[in-house]
Write a protein that holds these residues in place. Structure first.
Motif, PDB file in Angstrom:
ATOM      1  N   ILE A 171       0.856  -1.187   0.000  1.00 41.05           N
ATOM      2  CA  ILE A 171       0.000   0.000   0.000  1.00 41.05           C
ATOM      3  C   ILE A 171       0.886   1.228   0.000  1.00 41.05           C
ATOM      4  CG2 ILE A 171      -1.727   1.360   1.242  1.00 41.05           C
ATOM      5  CD1 ILE A 171      -2.587  -1.277   2.627  1.00 41.05           C
ATOM      6  N   VAL A 172       0.628   2.126  -0.949  1.00 43.79           N
ATOM      7  CA  VAL A 172       1.271   3.434  -0.924  1.00 43.79           C
ATOM      8  C   VAL A 172       0.154   4.457  -0.808  1.00 43.79           C
ATOM      9  CG1 VAL A 172       1.387   3.727  -3.438  1.00 43.79           C
ATOM     10  CG2 VAL A 172       2.971   4.958  -1.989  1.00 43.79           C
ATOM     11  N   GLU A 199       3.392   2.301   3.086  1.00 45.68           N
ATOM     12  CA  GLU A 199       4.218   3.500   3.041  1.00 45.68           C
ATOM     13  C   GLU A 199       3.328   4.689   2.701  1.00 45.68           C
ATOM     14  OE1 GLU A 199       7.429   2.990   0.233  1.00 45.68           O
ATOM     15  OE2 GLU A 199       8.068   1.090   1.145  1.00 45.68           O
ATOM     16  N   HIS A 200       3.623   5.844   3.277  1.00 44.24           N
ATOM     17  CA  HIS A 200       2.875   7.045   2.878  1.00 44.24           C
ATOM     18  C   HIS A 200       3.845   8.163   2.533  1.00 44.24           C
ATOM     19  CE1 HIS A 200       3.364   8.361   7.092  1.00 44.24           C
ATOM     20  NE2 HIS A 200       3.251   9.563   6.596  1.00 44.24           N
ATOM     21  N   TYR A 201       3.381   9.011   1.625  1.00 43.02           N
ATOM     22  CA  TYR A 201       4.209  10.087   1.093  1.00 43.02           C
ATOM     23  C   TYR A 201       3.403  11.376   1.056  1.00 43.02           C
ATOM     24  CZ  TYR A 201       7.407   6.445  -0.447  1.00 43.02           C
ATOM     25  OH  TYR A 201       8.290   5.390  -0.468  1.00 43.02           O
ATOM     26  N   GLY A 202       3.961  12.432   1.601  1.00 45.15           N
ATOM     27  CA  GLY A 202       3.354  13.749   1.515  1.00 45.15           C
ATOM     28  C   GLY A 202       2.235  13.967   2.508  1.00 45.15           C
ATOM     29  N   ILE A 216       4.795  17.783  -5.091  1.00 46.06           N
ATOM     30  CA  ILE A 216       4.904  17.071  -6.377  1.00 46.06           C
ATOM     31  C   ILE A 216       5.975  15.988  -6.282  1.00 46.06           C
ATOM     32  CG2 ILE A 216       5.554  17.330  -8.808  1.00 46.06           C
ATOM     33  CD1 ILE A 216       4.288  20.200  -8.596  1.00 46.06           C
ATOM     34  N   TYR A 217       7.091  16.318  -5.674  1.00 51.78           N
ATOM     35  CA  TYR A 217       8.179  15.350  -5.502  1.00 51.78           C
ATOM     36  C   TYR A 217       7.713  14.138  -4.695  1.00 51.78           C
ATOM     37  CZ  TYR A 217      12.511  13.269  -3.842  1.00 51.78           C
ATOM     38  OH  TYR A 217      13.510  12.371  -3.524  1.00 51.78           O
ATOM     39  N   MET A 218       7.011  14.387  -3.592  1.00 54.76           N
ATOM     40  CA  MET A 218       6.544  13.283  -2.747  1.00 54.76           C
ATOM     41  C   MET A 218       5.561  12.387  -3.500  1.00 54.76           C
ATOM     42  SD  MET A 218       8.307  13.497  -0.050  1.00 54.76           S
ATOM     43  CE  MET A 218       7.517  12.411   1.111  1.00 54.76           C
ATOM     44  N   ALA A 219       4.668  12.980  -4.268  1.00 58.32           N
ATOM     45  CA  ALA A 219       3.710  12.184  -5.053  1.00 58.32           C
ATOM     46  C   ALA A 219       4.442  11.351  -6.098  1.00 58.32           C
ATOM     47  CB  ALA A 219       2.688  13.099  -5.717  1.00 58.32           C
ATOM     48  N   ALA A 276       6.018   8.411  -4.372  1.00 62.73           N
ATOM     49  CA  ALA A 276       4.997   7.397  -4.082  1.00 62.73           C
ATOM     50  C   ALA A 276       4.663   6.599  -5.339  1.00 62.73           C
ATOM     51  CB  ALA A 276       3.747   8.072  -3.523  1.00 62.73           C
ATOM     52  N   PHE A 277       4.506   7.301  -6.445  1.00 64.29           N
ATOM     53  CA  PHE A 277       4.204   6.645  -7.721  1.00 64.29           C
ATOM     54  C   PHE A 277       5.314   5.654  -8.088  1.00 64.29           C
ATOM     55  CE2 PHE A 277       4.602   6.380 -12.317  1.00 64.29           C
ATOM     56  CZ  PHE A 277       3.312   6.021 -12.687  1.00 64.29           C
ATOM     57  N   HIS A 278       6.566   6.071  -7.974  1.00 64.19           N
ATOM     58  CA  HIS A 278       7.685   5.197  -8.326  1.00 64.19           C
ATOM     59  C   HIS A 278       7.781   3.987  -7.392  1.00 64.19           C
ATOM     60  CE1 HIS A 278       8.991   7.681 -11.575  1.00 64.19           C
ATOM     61  NE2 HIS A 278       9.142   8.735 -10.792  1.00 64.19           N
TER      62      HIS A 278
END
Length: 176
Positions: free
Chosen positions: A38-39, A63-66, A82-85, A88-90
């Motif tokens: 899960i992201v 994991e969570h981002y942003g 934008i960087y954090m998203a 997460a996408f990668h």
């Protein structure tokens, strides 16, 4: 155990329950011996369901981002958002292609697209790369039509009535 065929699911709409449905799927999968990655995009509150995932790390990786602070401040997303998203996408893409996970959940990815942290085309490209045995679950309001058309299952959560409109804040164990 592994899936013979993985589908693309989307939980969207303005009603409560999108993340809960996706996370419930992760728990159901764990109970059946399937592994989930899960992201989570744009959330950073200590939601109760995350604590249970920490107790079953062999089955669910989270994991969570942003965060969503820019949304509530009525300001545009910044470079860090934008960087954090994108990170997460990668991470989701890497997990999806790793062969280690049966299910990959991208929680709030549709909202990340809505706020222009990611591009719809990036998600469409990811869907083309999806291995046949991986179930991919996307959640969030404002899901682009192109993703809905590509998905195998789409559920729209529709709010009919919510006590939030009467000033009731998120309650621990119920909404958070």
């Amino acid at each position: 155990m592994s899936l013979k065929k993985g589908y693309i699911q989307i939980y969207t709409g303005n009603g409560k329950g999108k993340t809960t449905a996706a996370f419930g799927q992760a728990l159901r999968a764990a109970g059946s011996g399937l592994k989930t990655f899960i992201v989570q995009f744009m959330k950073n509150s200590p939601y109760g369901e995350i604590k249970i995932f920490e107790q079953i790390p062999d089955w669910v990786t989270f994991e969570h981002y942003g965060n969503d602070s820019f949304v509530f401040s009525n300001i545009a997303a910044g470079e860090k958002d934008i960087y954090m998203a994108q990170q997460a996408f990668h991470r989701a893409r890497k997990a999806m292609l790793s062969g280690k996970f049966d299910i990959v959940i991208m929680d709030e990815v549709c909202v990340a697209i809505f706020f222009e942290l990611l591009k719809t085309q990036d998600l469409l490209s990811l869907l083309e790369e999806k291995p046949g045995s991986v179930e991919l679950i996307l959640t969030g309001r404002y899901c682009p039509l192109e993703l809905i058309e590509r998905a195998d299952l789409v559920t729209e959560m529709q709010e009919i009535k919510h006590y939030y409109q009467k000033g009731v804040a998120a309650r621990k164990g119920i909404e958070s």
